[in-house]
Scaffold this active site. Structure first.
Site, PDB file in Angstrom:
ATOM      1  N   GLN A  28       0.837  -1.200   0.000  1.00  0.00           N
ATOM      2  CA  GLN A  28       0.000   0.000   0.000  1.00  0.00           C
ATOM      3  C   GLN A  28       0.870   1.247   0.000  1.00  0.00           C
ATOM      4  OE1 GLN A  28      -3.449  -0.044  -0.199  1.00  0.00           O
ATOM      5  NE2 GLN A  28      -3.093  -2.207  -0.558  1.00  0.00           N
ATOM      6  N   CYS A  29       0.278   2.353  -0.384  1.00  0.00           N
ATOM      7  CA  CYS A  29       0.967   3.644  -0.434  1.00  0.00           C
ATOM      8  C   CYS A  29       1.647   3.933   0.901  1.00  0.00           C
ATOM      9  CB  CYS A  29      -0.043   4.740  -0.760  1.00  0.00           C
ATOM     10  SG  CYS A  29       0.669   6.370  -0.912  1.00  0.00           S
ATOM     11  N   PRO A  30       2.880   4.341   0.889  1.00  0.00           N
ATOM     12  CA  PRO A  30       3.749   4.747  -0.208  1.00  0.00           C
ATOM     13  C   PRO A  30       4.664   3.634  -0.698  1.00  0.00           C
ATOM     14  CG  PRO A  30       4.773   5.419   1.821  1.00  0.00           C
ATOM     15  CD  PRO A  30       3.477   4.722   2.190  1.00  0.00           C
ATOM     16  N   GLY A  31       4.403   2.397  -0.291  1.00  0.00           N
ATOM     17  CA  GLY A  31       5.268   1.267  -0.614  1.00  0.00           C
ATOM     18  C   GLY A  31       5.616   1.109  -2.087  1.00  0.00           C
ATOM     19  N   ASP A  55      -2.662  -1.534  -5.318  1.00  0.00           N
ATOM     20  CA  ASP A  55      -3.188  -0.337  -4.643  1.00  0.00           C
ATOM     21  C   ASP A  55      -3.800   0.593  -5.691  1.00  0.00           C
ATOM     22  OD1 ASP A  55      -3.733   1.917  -3.160  1.00  0.00           O
ATOM     23  OD2 ASP A  55      -1.645   2.370  -2.673  1.00  0.00           O
TER      24      ASP A  55
END
Length: 183
Positions: A28-31, A55
């Site tokens: 998920q963000c920011p991954g 995502d």
């Protein structure tokens, strides 16, 4: 955690004909963007980087990352919940040229103290003299500077009652140095 693969020719040389593939599904963000940034130094100029992400917010992140880093996104597709984006490395991370901007500024005027208001107006005049476009945004106590003399007087129980009646009754700031600022 996202994984990416490198394709090698000989000792630690990346083959430009083979893209770097990144599997960031489940991240998920920011991954996904961070994983993309980590893969960028491993790519050579003009090499493609392909990332798979689940995502849904990544679509906007991908466009922004491309614009900020100067590495164009050449395609983005979605199939059964998996977003696949392809980028071409054109610059190193953080080395993108700044986009041209028109010369403009916005000054926020939030004080009703005379010396602070004069500073905002002097900066405005200097910028205008240099050919810049200037916007003044008046808020909080700065609204006193643009209130007309004929405006209805605020009710004594409202917060506006704390404001000066017009621009002729602005107080001096604490930095006035015992009256020297006004002289």
């Amino acid at each position: 955690m996202a994984q990416f693969e490198e394709f090698h020719l000989g000792k630690n040389k990346t083959d430009q004909s083979e893209p770097i593939r990144i599997d960031a599904k489940g991240s998920q963000c920011p991954g996904p963007v961070l994983t993309l940034a980590q893969a960028l130094p491993k790519a050579t100029i003009d090499q493609q980087i392909i990332i798979d992400v689940t995502d849904p917010g990544f679509k906007k992140d991908a466009e922004a990352w491309s614009a900020v880093t100067g590495n164009p996104m050449i395609s983005i597709t979605e199939n059964e919940g998996v977003i696949t984006a392809t980028f071409v490395k054109k610059t190193e991370l953080g080395k993108a040229p700044l986009p041209e901007k028109e010369d403009s500024m916005t000054i926020i005027v939030f004080s009703n103290e005379m010396d602070k208001a004069m500073a905002a107006f002097n900066i405005t005049l200097g910028a205008l003299a240099l050919g810049m476009k200037v916007q003044l945004f008046f808020t909080f106590w700065g609204l006193s500077l643009i209130r007309k003399d004929s405006a209805p007087k605020p009710d004594k129980e409202s917060m506006a009652a704390m404001l000066p009646e017009d621009d002729n009754s602005l107080p001096l700031s604490h930095d006035n140095l015992a009256g020297l600022g006004a002289k």
